[in-house]
Design a protein around this motif. Structure first.
Motif, PDB file in Angstrom:
ATOM      1  N   ASP A 175       5.407   4.143  -1.914  1.00  0.00           N
ATOM      2  CA  ASP A 175       5.519   2.943  -2.744  1.00  0.00           C
ATOM      3  C   ASP A 175       4.132   2.317  -2.904  1.00  0.00           C
ATOM      4  O   ASP A 175       3.567   1.807  -1.943  1.00  0.00           O
ATOM      5  CB  ASP A 175       6.492   1.964  -2.079  1.00  0.00           C
ATOM      6  N   MET A 176       3.603   2.345  -4.128  1.00  0.00           N
ATOM      7  CA  MET A 176       2.250   1.833  -4.378  1.00  0.00           C
ATOM      8  C   MET A 176       2.120   0.343  -4.048  1.00  0.00           C
ATOM      9  O   MET A 176       1.019  -0.146  -3.822  1.00  0.00           O
ATOM     10  CB  MET A 176       1.845   2.080  -5.831  1.00  0.00           C
ATOM     11  N   ARG A 177       3.226  -0.385  -4.015  1.00  0.00           N
ATOM     12  CA  ARG A 177       3.179  -1.817  -3.719  1.00  0.00           C
ATOM     13  C   ARG A 177       3.328  -2.110  -2.225  1.00  0.00           C
ATOM     14  O   ARG A 177       3.199  -3.251  -1.803  1.00  0.00           O
ATOM     15  CB  ARG A 177       4.256  -2.546  -4.520  1.00  0.00           C
ATOM     16  N   SER A 178       3.600  -1.090  -1.442  1.00  0.00           N
ATOM     17  CA  SER A 178       3.799  -1.254  -0.004  1.00  0.00           C
ATOM     18  C   SER A 178       2.463  -1.360   0.730  1.00  0.00           C
ATOM     19  O   SER A 178       1.494  -0.702   0.355  1.00  0.00           O
ATOM     20  CB  SER A 178       4.575  -0.046   0.541  1.00  0.00           C
ATOM     21  N   PRO A 179       2.407  -2.145   1.803  1.00  0.00           N
ATOM     22  CA  PRO A 179       1.180  -2.187   2.611  1.00  0.00           C
ATOM     23  C   PRO A 179       0.907  -0.857   3.325  1.00  0.00           C
ATOM     24  O   PRO A 179      -0.190  -0.646   3.827  1.00  0.00           O
ATOM     25  CB  PRO A 179       1.442  -3.315   3.612  1.00  0.00           C
ATOM     26  N   PHE A 180       1.888   0.038   3.352  1.00  0.00           N
ATOM     27  CA  PHE A 180       1.720   1.325   4.030  1.00  0.00           C
ATOM     28  C   PHE A 180       1.633   2.492   3.052  1.00  0.00           C
ATOM     29  O   PHE A 180       1.809   3.645   3.439  1.00  0.00           O
ATOM     30  CB  PHE A 180       2.864   1.527   5.033  1.00  0.00           C
ATOM     31  N   TYR A 181       1.353   2.192   1.790  1.00  0.00           N
ATOM     32  CA  TYR A 181       1.240   3.234   0.771  1.00  0.00           C
ATOM     33  C   TYR A 181       0.165   4.259   1.164  1.00  0.00           C
ATOM     34  O   TYR A 181      -0.924   3.907   1.597  1.00  0.00           O
ATOM     35  CB  TYR A 181       0.876   2.615  -0.581  1.00  0.00           C
ATOM     36  N   GLY A 182       0.524   5.528   1.027  1.00  0.00           N
ATOM     37  CA  GLY A 182      -0.414   6.608   1.308  1.00  0.00           C
ATOM     38  C   GLY A 182      -0.507   7.020   2.767  1.00  0.00           C
ATOM     39  O   GLY A 182      -1.215   7.970   3.098  1.00  0.00           O
TER      40      GLY A 182
END
Length: 195
Positions: A19-26
């Motif tokens: 999720d690109m909007r998540s603080p854990f993206y990538g």
């Protein structure tokens, strides 16, 4: 401690690392146990938030509903580590920026709580009112708290900012789909808030 795993049956609905909007993206999750709480290794799928003792996992986020479900793990220690600051700055602020105003915190794996200042709780409480008025009033709800943690949070006045106890002891939450759980908690919160 290493046997306590984040709930993973909702990964077909949502994955924070995608999720690109998540603080854990990538984020990529390894198989090696590196993080620990008080010398006990923890499952590598818990997400670090900058605290020495508090970890979390965003189980589900729905931006259309303005809601998310976050599972907590470890010890929430505002006395020594100011964990409310780490959680607010490194997780919640990013979700707030993306319109999340309804928060379900699952606390079955939260083992201890040590209170301190309430500044970050107050800030979070005030900001959820401003985030997304179209989705109705924002709220923060903690599900399935251990009794001693609820008592400690109440002692420090955290219950003014975060809803807890009573009907929020939802033991069978895992049998619901994430949107169903959000709907149930939203209904409970609307009753509590008189909305």
């Amino acid at each position: 401690m290493h046997e306590i795993e984040p709930y993973d049956n909702w990964q077909k609905y949502y994955r924070a690392e995608r999720d690109m909007r998540s603080p854990f993206y990538g984020r990529e999750y390894g198989i090696y146990y590196e993080d620990d709480v008080y010398g006990y290794y923890i499952d590598p799928r818990w997400d670090a938030i900058g605290s020495e003792t508090l970890y979390c996992k965003i189980l589900y986020a729905d931006y259309a509903l303005s809601a998310c479900i976050i599972e907590l793990f470890g010890e929430w220690n505002d006395t020594l580590h100011n964990d409310s600051m780490h959680f607010k700055r490194n997780v919640i602020d990013r979700l707030l920026l993306n319109g999340i105003s309804k928060y379900i915190l699952i606390s079955e794996n939260l083992l201890q709580f040590h209170g301190g200042d309430t500044d970050y709780y107050e800030e979070w409480f005030e900001e959820i009112e401003e985030v997304n008025e179209a989705s109705g009033p924002g709220w923060i709800a903690i599900l399935n708290q251990r009794r001693h943690i609820e008592e400690e949070m109440t002692k420090y006045g955290i219950d003014y900012y975060i809803n807890m106890g009573g009907t929020l002891q939802i033991e069978n939450w895992r049998t619901a789909k994430p949107k169903q759980l959000i709907a149930v908690v939203d209904q409970l919160m609307n009753r509590r808030l008189g909305a």
